[in-house]
Design an enzyme around this catalytic site. Structure first.
Site, PDB file in Angstrom:
ATOM      1  N   SER A  56       0.765  -1.123   0.007  1.00  0.00           N
ATOM      2  CA  SER A  56      -0.016  -0.014   0.049  1.00  0.00           C
ATOM      3  C   SER A  56       0.815   1.089  -0.088  1.00  0.00           C
ATOM      4  CB  SER A  56      -1.044   0.165   1.318  1.00  0.00           C
ATOM      5  OG  SER A  56      -1.787   1.027   1.113  1.00  0.00           O
ATOM      6  N   GLU A  57       0.648   2.160  -0.686  1.00  0.00           N
ATOM      7  CA  GLU A  57       1.117   3.426  -1.000  1.00  0.00           C
ATOM      8  C   GLU A  57       1.963   4.162   0.254  1.00  0.00           C
ATOM      9  OE1 GLU A  57      -1.014   5.686  -3.801  1.00  0.00           O
ATOM     10  OE2 GLU A  57      -2.339   6.537  -2.108  1.00  0.00           O
TER      11      GLU A  57
END
Lengths: 220, 225, 220, 225
Positions: A56-57
Site C-alpha cells: 500500500s502506498e
C-alpha cells in the site's frame, strides 16, 4: 458506436468477477500494488495457496485480508483509507521509502483503474478534463511509471457506451506508454507494440462485437 | 510459498556473471558480509566493479579478490587504510581502476538507484578535484554537482536477523551501507546471524523490507572480531 | 618562516589540551560530528553536566564514552572504527540517512582535522597533492559543506614549521569557504569576512610570534 | 539537559509566523496530528501554505483553518475527497491556491529538503499536465522531470512514542509522511500518544532521530476512530 450483439447474449463480468479474473493471473511471490477503487477488490480473490505481497502506498508491505467486524485497527489503513490487516512477514516504511519502492521498479505489478487506455499504452485515470477543478492525482502517476507491470482494470465502455480503449487518450494522461494489459468486463487485452491484442473474451461475445465496443483496432 | 533461504554458498552465489558490479556492505569490519565475499572468491566471477567504503584489508575477502586479479575497478570513499596493501600495490602498478566518491554521495547514489531517481544535485565536492568532469548548476544562489544513480548487479549484505521473505534487521552500527545497497542491486544476497520464523520480526522495526532481498543465507559467527 | 620566539617561551598545547580547549566551546544540545584523527579525542573532554549528541557518519546519534576494557561491543564503532558506547536516547540510521543529516544541515558542529585552512574558509584535509596516489576522502567533503558550523582542529604549523593557516590552500580542497573557527596548539582563530581573527593565544606567545607562524595576515 | 517536552499548546505553537509553510502529517485520519492542527487554528498564524496529502475534511482541523481564511495555498496530492467541502468551495471561488503534486514526488521533495538535495530528477508525471513549466531532461534514453526540494518553516507530526530528546517511533501506518516532514522543517512539533523515559526506545528501532524534532507534546487520545 454500433452495437452488434444484444445485451442478453453477452455474459459481461460484474465488478467482483473482473477482480477475480485479474487475481487469477497474479503469480506467487509478486509484490503487488492495488489502486484505489475497483483494483482494491482484487485482494479479496487472491489464491489462498500462493504467497503474494500486497503493497500500500502509505508504506505497508504484506497486507492481509480485511479485518473482521470489530477487529479493525485504527492505525492500519490502505491507500483507500480502508481498514486492513497485516500478514506475518509484513513491514512498514515511511512515504518516501514507499514511493522509492514504486518508482525504483520494485513493485512487480500495479493494478490501476482507468478512464481510458490508449493502444500505445498511455493511461488516463486522474482527471476528466484539462479544466477539471482540483483534480486528485494521489500516487497514480508514480505507480503508472514505476511498476514492472501496469495492468488496467476497468469497464470496457462508459455508461453511455463510449469506448475506453482508444487510439489516443482524450483525457489528461497519468503515464505514457506503460499499460501492459487491460482487464475489462468483456475481455482481457494485451497492449503490444502492434496495438491492442485480444487474449480472452467473455462467452457470447464475438470479436466483431468487441471491436464495435472498442475505439482502436483490435488484433486477434 | 516465498522462501528466499538458501542452504549452500553455491546456491547463494549462483549466476553472478563476469563484468558484474558488486556492492559490498560494511563499514570497517562491522556489517561486512565476510562469508559471502569468500563465497564470491570461490565462485570465480571476474572483471568485477566492486563498491565498498574501503578497499580491502590484509589478504582475505575483498583484498583476496583483488589479489586474484578479479577486480577491474573499485568505487570507494576511503581506499587508504593501514591494511589496504593489496589495493595500493595494484593501484600503483596500474592494475586496478579507482573511482573515489565522497561517502555521502556514494550512499545517496545507491539510494537514488533503488528509488528510481536517475540523478540528483549535491553541494558535496563542489570546487574540488572530485568535481572534475561533473556538471555544475547554480540553484538558489549556491553551486551543486549533478550526481547519477549507482545501479548494481549484485549486493552482498550482512544482517542480524532475517526471515524467509528476506526481511532484514541489523545490529547497531552494522546497519551502515547495507540497506541502501540492498535497494540498489538486481540481486541482493544477505548473510544473517540469526534466521527467524516469518512473523517474528515486528513490522514497525523491519529496516530492509523483503522486497529488496532475493537470497538469504544463515551464517552465524562469533560476535567478536 | 622567521621564528621570533624561542620554543621554551611558548606554552604550546599538547594534542589532549587542544581537544579539551575545543570541547569547552561546545554548547548543550548541539549535535556534533567529530572527524577521524585528533577531533575524535574531543569526546573525551565533553563537559559531563551538558547533554551533547555526538554523531558518527556510519549512522549513530548519541555516542557515549569509550567502553571499558573487555566491554567492547563488536557491532558498535565510530567513524575511525574504534569501539564506542551509546547514551540513553541514542538512535541508529543507515548511511544515506546519516549523510542526509549531514548534508541537510542538521549537524550543529563538525570538527575536522586539516592540512591547511585558508583565510577565506577553504579547507584542505584529504590529499596532499593532486598526484596523490589513491587519496582517501571518506565523509570529509560532505561534512565540510553540510554542518552548520565547521571548526578545524590542527597544529598551527607543519613539523617543518610551514604555516597551515594560509592565504590560499596549496593542497587539494575538501570544501570551499566553510571553516568558521580554527583551534591550534597556539591559538583560537575565527575565520571572518575580513580574514583570520585571533580570539585567544597560548601564554608566552605574542601576536607577532603568532603572525610569524601564520601564512596570512592576522587580525586582532 | 536536552528537554524538548512542552506542557501547553501555547508553548507548542509559539513563534509560528504569518506566511509560514506548514507541513501536516497523516494519511487520511491515521498519523494526523489533530490536536496540533487545532492548536494552530487557535494560535492565529495566517497567510499559510499548508502541505498535506489531502485538503481537509468536514469543518474541523485543516478544513477549519481554511474556512477561517488562514490558508493562502495548499500543496497536496489528493484534494478531492468526499469530506473536502470547504476546500472545494474556496477553490471554486478562487480564494485558495492549489499545487497538485504526485504523492511520491511530494514525499521525495520533502526528503530532499531534509537531506540537503536541492533538486532531483524523476520519471513521474513526464508528459502529463503536471509537467507544465518543469524542466525535462533525457538521461540514459528516458525522460525525467526536475523537481525541487520542498523546505518548510513548521512541521506538525503525530507519533506513537517519544522521549525528551525528540526521538520518535510511529504506530503501523501512522508513520506515512511524518518522518520526511520532520526532516524538512525548521521547527518540527510532534504530538505523541505516549511519552517515554530517555533510553526506553531501542536505538535500532527509532524511526525519527531526535535531531529532527524541536518540540514534543504528550497528547494521548483514544486509539479508535
Amino acid at each position: 458506436m454500433p452495437d452488434t450483439a444484444t445485451a442478453s447474449d453477452i455474459k459481461a463480468l460484474g465488478r467482483a468477477d473482473m477482480a477475480a479474473r485479474l487475481a487469477r493471473d497474479i503469480e506467487e511471490g509478486w509484490v503487488v500494488n492495488l489502486g484505489i477503487g475497483m483494483p482494491t477488490a482484487v485482494s479479496d480473490y487472491l489464491p489462498p495457496d500462493k504467497e503474494i505481497i500486497i503493497h500500500s502506498e502509505n508504506g505497508i508491505f504484506g497486507m492481509g485480508p480485511k479485518p473482521a467486524k470489530g477487529e479493525e485497527d485504527f492505525w492500519l489503513v490502505n491507500a483507500g483509507k480502508q481498514y486492513v490487516t497485516l500478514l506475518p512477514g509484513a513491514s512498514m516504511v515511511h512515504h518516501a521509502d514507499s514511493f522509492a519502492a514504486i518508482r525504483g521498479g520494485h513493485i512487480d505489478l500495479c493494478v490501476l483503474g482507468a478512464f481510458q487506455v490508449a493502444e500505445n499504452g498511455d493511461i488516463a485515470n486522474w482527471a476528466t478534463s484539462e479544466n477539471d477543478s482540483a483534480p486528485a492525482v494521489g500516487g497514480a502517476m508514480d505507480l503508472g511509471v514505476g511498476a514492472k507491470r501496469l495492468w488496467a482494470l476497468m469497464e470496457h465502455t462508459t455508461k453511455e457506451g463510449e469506448p475506453r480503449l482508444v487510439e489516443r487518450c482524450s483525457y489528461p494522461l497519468t503515464a505514457l506508454g506503460t499499460v501492459k494489459r487491460i482487464y475489462t468486463n468483456l475481455a482481457v487485452i494485451d497492449v503490444t507494440p502492434g496495438g491492442f491484442k485480444v487474449m480472452e473474451m467473455v462467452p457470447g461475445l464475438s470479436f466483431d462485437d468487441l471491436q464495435a465496443r472498442t475505439g482502436a483496432t483490435l488484433l486477434r | 510459498m516465498i522462501d528466499k533461504r538458501v542452504k549452500t554458498m553455491a546456491e547463494a552465489m549462483a549466476g553472478i556473471k563476469d563484468g558484474s558490479t558488486v556492492l559490498i556492505g560494511g563499514f570497517g569490519a562491522v556489517g561486512q558480509p565476510n562469508q559471502l565475499i569468500e563465497g564470491l572468491v570461490e565462485q570465480g566471477a571476474k572483471d568485477l566493479t566492486c563498491v565498498a567504503n574501503n578497499a580491502g584489508n590484509g589478504h582475505v575477502g575483498l583484498a583476496r579478490l583483488m589479489e586474484l586479479g578479479r577486480v577491474r575497478r573499485m568505487i570507494c570513499t576511503f581506499p587508504r587504510t593501514p591494511g589496504s596493501v593489496v589495493f595500493e600495490e595494484l593501484y600503483k602498478a596500474g592494475k586496478i581502476e579507482l573511482e573515489i566518491v565522497p561517502q555521502g554521495t556514494l550512499a545517496e547514489r545507491m539510494r537514488a538507484a533503488g528509488a528510481g531517481i536517475p540523478a540528483f544535485y549535491t553541494p558535496t565536492a563542489v570546487g574540488t578535484l572530485l568535481a572534475a568532469g561533473k556538471e555544475t548548476r547554480e540553484i538558489n544562489g549556491r553551486n551543486y554537482l549533478l550526481e547519477h544513480a549507482l545501479h548494481a548487479d549484485v549486493a552482498l549484505v550482512e544482517c542480524w536477523k532475517a526471515d524467509r521473505w528476506g526481511n532484514l534487521v541489523y545490529n547497531q552500527s552494522g546497519r551502515n551501507f547495507n540497506p541502501v545497497m540492498a535497494m540498489a542491486a538486481e540481486l541482493t544476497i544477505a548473510q544473517t546471524q540469526h534466521m527467524v520464523e516469518l512473523g517474528d520480526l515486528v513490522p514497525d522495526t523491519v529496516v530492509t523490507p523483503g522486497i529488496y532481498v532475493q537470497r538469504v543465507m544463515h551464517i552465524p559467527y562469533l560476535d567478536k572480531a
